[in-house]
Design a protein around this motif. Structure first.
Motif, PDB file in Angstrom:
ATOM      1  N   ASP A 193      -8.600  10.800   9.303  1.00  0.00           N
ATOM      2  CA  ASP A 193      -8.433  10.279   7.944  1.00  0.00           C
ATOM      3  C   ASP A 193      -6.957  10.118   7.598  1.00  0.00           C
ATOM      4  N   GLU A 194      -6.701   9.333   6.568  1.00  0.00           N
ATOM      5  CA  GLU A 194      -5.361   9.240   6.010  1.00  0.00           C
ATOM      6  C   GLU A 194      -5.435   9.459   4.510  1.00  0.00           C
ATOM      7  N   LEU A 195      -4.297   9.605   3.881  1.00  0.00           N
ATOM      8  CA  LEU A 195      -4.243   9.721   2.427  1.00  0.00           C
ATOM      9  C   LEU A 195      -4.264   8.311   1.848  1.00  0.00           C
ATOM     10  N   VAL A 196      -5.398   7.945   1.275  1.00  0.00           N
ATOM     11  CA  VAL A 196      -5.581   6.595   0.738  1.00  0.00           C
ATOM     12  C   VAL A 196      -5.254   6.618  -0.754  1.00  0.00           C
ATOM     13  N   HIS A 197      -4.206   5.896  -1.131  1.00  0.00           N
ATOM     14  CA  HIS A 197      -3.714   5.941  -2.503  1.00  0.00           C
ATOM     15  C   HIS A 197      -4.736   5.371  -3.481  1.00  0.00           C
ATOM     16  N   ILE A 198      -4.982   6.121  -4.554  1.00  0.00           N
ATOM     17  CA  ILE A 198      -5.914   5.696  -5.601  1.00  0.00           C
ATOM     18  C   ILE A 198      -5.168   5.238  -6.844  1.00  0.00           C
TER      19      ILE A 198
ATOM     20  N   ASP B  57       0.470  11.284  -8.156  1.00  0.00           N
ATOM     21  CA  ASP B  57      -0.194  10.351  -7.240  1.00  0.00           C
ATOM     22  C   ASP B  57      -1.528  10.943  -6.793  1.00  0.00           C
ATOM     23  N   ARG B  58      -2.558  10.128  -6.847  1.00  0.00           N
ATOM     24  CA  ARG B  58      -3.883  10.580  -6.386  1.00  0.00           C
ATOM     25  C   ARG B  58      -4.276   9.831  -5.116  1.00  0.00           C
ATOM     26  N   TYR B  59      -4.919  10.580  -4.219  1.00  0.00           N
ATOM     27  CA  TYR B  59      -5.328  10.030  -2.936  1.00  0.00           C
ATOM     28  C   TYR B  59      -6.754  10.441  -2.605  1.00  0.00           C
ATOM     29  N   GLN B  60      -7.447   9.541  -1.930  1.00  0.00           N
ATOM     30  CA  GLN B  60      -8.706   9.892  -1.268  1.00  0.00           C
ATOM     31  C   GLN B  60      -8.329  10.467   0.089  1.00  0.00           C
ATOM     32  N   LEU B  61      -8.833  11.661   0.363  1.00  0.00           N
ATOM     33  CA  LEU B  61      -8.591  12.319   1.649  1.00  0.00           C
ATOM     34  C   LEU B  61      -9.951  12.646   2.239  1.00  0.00           C
TER      35      LEU B  61
ATOM     36  N   THR C  82       0.819  -1.203   0.000  1.00  0.00           N
ATOM     37  CA  THR C  82       0.000   0.000   0.000  1.00  0.00           C
ATOM     38  C   THR C  82       0.853   1.253   0.000  1.00  0.00           C
ATOM     39  N   LYS C  83       0.357   2.299  -0.635  1.00  0.00           N
ATOM     40  CA  LYS C  83       1.021   3.604  -0.638  1.00  0.00           C
ATOM     41  C   LYS C  83       0.251   4.616   0.215  1.00  0.00           C
ATOM     42  N   ASN C  84      -0.645   4.131   1.046  1.00  0.00           N
ATOM     43  CA  ASN C  84      -1.389   5.044   1.911  1.00  0.00           C
ATOM     44  C   ASN C  84      -0.435   5.782   2.849  1.00  0.00           C
ATOM     45  N   ILE C  85      -0.809   7.019   3.186  1.00  0.00           N
ATOM     46  CA  ILE C  85       0.037   7.863   4.033  1.00  0.00           C
ATOM     47  C   ILE C  85      -0.729   8.275   5.279  1.00  0.00           C
ATOM     48  N   GLN C  86      -0.098   8.093   6.431  1.00  0.00           N
ATOM     49  CA  GLN C  86      -0.693   8.486   7.706  1.00  0.00           C
ATOM     50  C   GLN C  86      -0.525   9.991   7.941  1.00  0.00           C
ATOM     51  N   ILE C  87      -1.525  10.571   8.597  1.00  0.00           N
ATOM     52  CA  ILE C  87      -1.522  11.998   8.883  1.00  0.00           C
ATOM     53  C   ILE C  87      -1.434  12.225  10.390  1.00  0.00           C
ATOM     54  N   ASN C  88      -0.455  13.002  10.803  1.00  0.00           N
ATOM     55  CA  ASN C  88      -0.315  13.356  12.218  1.00  0.00           C
ATOM     56  C   ASN C  88      -1.284  14.457  12.617  1.00  0.00           C
ATOM     57  N   SER C  89      -1.405  15.469  11.758  1.00  0.00           N
ATOM     58  CA  SER C  89      -2.250  16.613  12.093  1.00  0.00           C
ATOM     59  C   SER C  89      -2.625  17.395  10.851  1.00  0.00           C
ATOM     60  N   ILE C  90      -3.759  18.097  10.952  1.00  0.00           N
ATOM     61  CA  ILE C  90      -4.192  19.076   9.949  1.00  0.00           C
ATOM     62  C   ILE C  90      -3.969  20.445  10.578  1.00  0.00           C
ATOM     63  N   ASN C  91      -3.260  21.331   9.867  1.00  0.00           N
ATOM     64  CA  ASN C  91      -2.834  22.601  10.446  1.00  0.00           C
ATOM     65  C   ASN C  91      -3.285  23.782   9.597  1.00  0.00           C
TER      66      ASN C  91
ATOM     67  N   SER D 166      -2.526  23.046  14.715  1.00  0.00           N
ATOM     68  CA  SER D 166      -3.357  21.865  14.495  1.00  0.00           C
ATOM     69  C   SER D 166      -4.812  22.158  14.861  1.00  0.00           C
ATOM     70  N   ILE D 167      -5.727  21.712  14.021  1.00  0.00           N
ATOM     71  CA  ILE D 167      -7.142  21.952  14.286  1.00  0.00           C
ATOM     72  C   ILE D 167      -7.588  21.126  15.492  1.00  0.00           C
ATOM     73  N   GLU D 168      -8.528  21.665  16.247  1.00  0.00           N
ATOM     74  CA  GLU D 168      -9.057  20.968  17.421  1.00  0.00           C
ATOM     75  C   GLU D 168     -10.428  20.369  17.159  1.00  0.00           C
ATOM     76  N   THR D 169     -11.060  20.776  16.056  1.00  0.00           N
ATOM     77  CA  THR D 169     -12.364  20.236  15.687  1.00  0.00           C
ATOM     78  C   THR D 169     -12.209  18.836  15.091  1.00  0.00           C
ATOM     79  N   GLU D 170     -13.339  18.155  14.891  1.00  0.00           N
ATOM     80  CA  GLU D 170     -13.309  16.795  14.346  1.00  0.00           C
ATOM     81  C   GLU D 170     -12.729  16.762  12.946  1.00  0.00           C
ATOM     82  N   GLY D 171     -12.990  17.805  12.187  1.00  0.00           N
ATOM     83  CA  GLY D 171     -12.524  17.844  10.811  1.00  0.00           C
ATOM     84  C   GLY D 171     -12.681  19.227  10.213  1.00  0.00           C
ATOM     85  N   ILE D 172     -12.466  19.308   8.904  1.00  0.00           N
ATOM     86  CA  ILE D 172     -12.454  20.599   8.226  1.00  0.00           C
ATOM     87  C   ILE D 172     -12.775  20.379   6.753  1.00  0.00           C
TER      88      ILE D 172
END
Length: 221
Positions: free
Chosen positions: A165-170, A109-113, A2-11, A34-40
């Motif tokens: 979420d993570e960057l899921v390679h497409i 490279d394309r990813y689902q984010l 897999t080429k998926n990429i883990q994300i530590n934080s969204i800033n 880093s954002i404190e909400t669930e998402g963005i």
């Protein structure tokens, strides 16, 4: 593998501030938090609520998201003594793991984010702002020569992104030219005609970079 990429934080950072060093000062939204909400939400030009102060050189669809691999932090700690944390280089996504290394990430490279789809568009071109942030003018040069620059993502499809979420390679572009390959040509091998020709024709690479390489190639004729 897999080429998926883990994300530590969204800033993000919603407003500019004055950064001052011994050699320069500038208004910038570099010190992202880093954002404190669930998402963005991600739109075509970046995360909603994030600010880009210098729109001449940053922002837009081709530079919607700036990414950097936190695995590199230990290198800069050991070599330069800087204690770095999430958002250290003004990146929107602080990543981790081998799959986020510049050698492993290909232009196109394309990813689902989350609900969005993104695509690798170009290496990050480290600029003077990093030198101001850490009061070390030569810091951008270290990033350039190492090739550990990070990279940008363009938004293909906007959508909501969760912190979990993570960057899921497409998919990958058939050329499979890495971010490190591009950096190698720009900073270490600028007279390599074969590689310059390949990069000029690499359609997912941003127009800005392809034009730069075309000018470099024309000087060699």
């Amino acid at each position: 593998m897999t080429k998926n990429i883990q994300i530590n934080s969204i800033n993000i950072l919603g407003k500019a501030e004055l950064l001052v060093s011994e050699h320069q000062k500038a208004m910038t939204a570099f010190r992202k938090i880093s954002i404190e909400t669930e998402g963005i939400s991600l739109d075509y030009t970046g995360f909603v609520g994030d600010m880009v102060k210098n729109t001449k050189h940053h922002g837009g669809n081709d530079k919607a998201i700036c990414c950097y691999n936190s695995d590199h932090f230990v290198k800069w700690k050991n070599e330069l003594g800087f204690d770095l944390e999430q958002g250290a280089f003004g990146e929107n996504l602080t990543l981790k793991g081998e799959n986020a290394h510049e050698n492993c990430v290909y232009i196109g490279d394309r990813y689902q984010l989350g609900k969005a789809i993104v695509e690798v568009s170009e290496p990050r071109g480290p600029c003077y702002m990093i030198g101001i942030r850490y009061n070390y003018k030569q810091f951008p040069i270290h990033l350039q020569t190492s090739g550990l620059t990070g990279f940008y993502l363009r938004t293909i499809k906007p959508g909501f992104v969760k912190k979990s979420d993570e960057l899921v390679h497409i998919s990958s572009h058939p050329e499979q030219i890495s971010v490190m390959d591009v950096n190698q040509v720009r900073y270490h091998d600028p007279k390599n005609k074969e590689w310059l020709d390949r990069l000029i024709k690499l359609s997912p690479l941003t127009e800005e970079w392809r034009i730069r390489f075309e000018k470099m190639r024309n000087k060699l004729k």
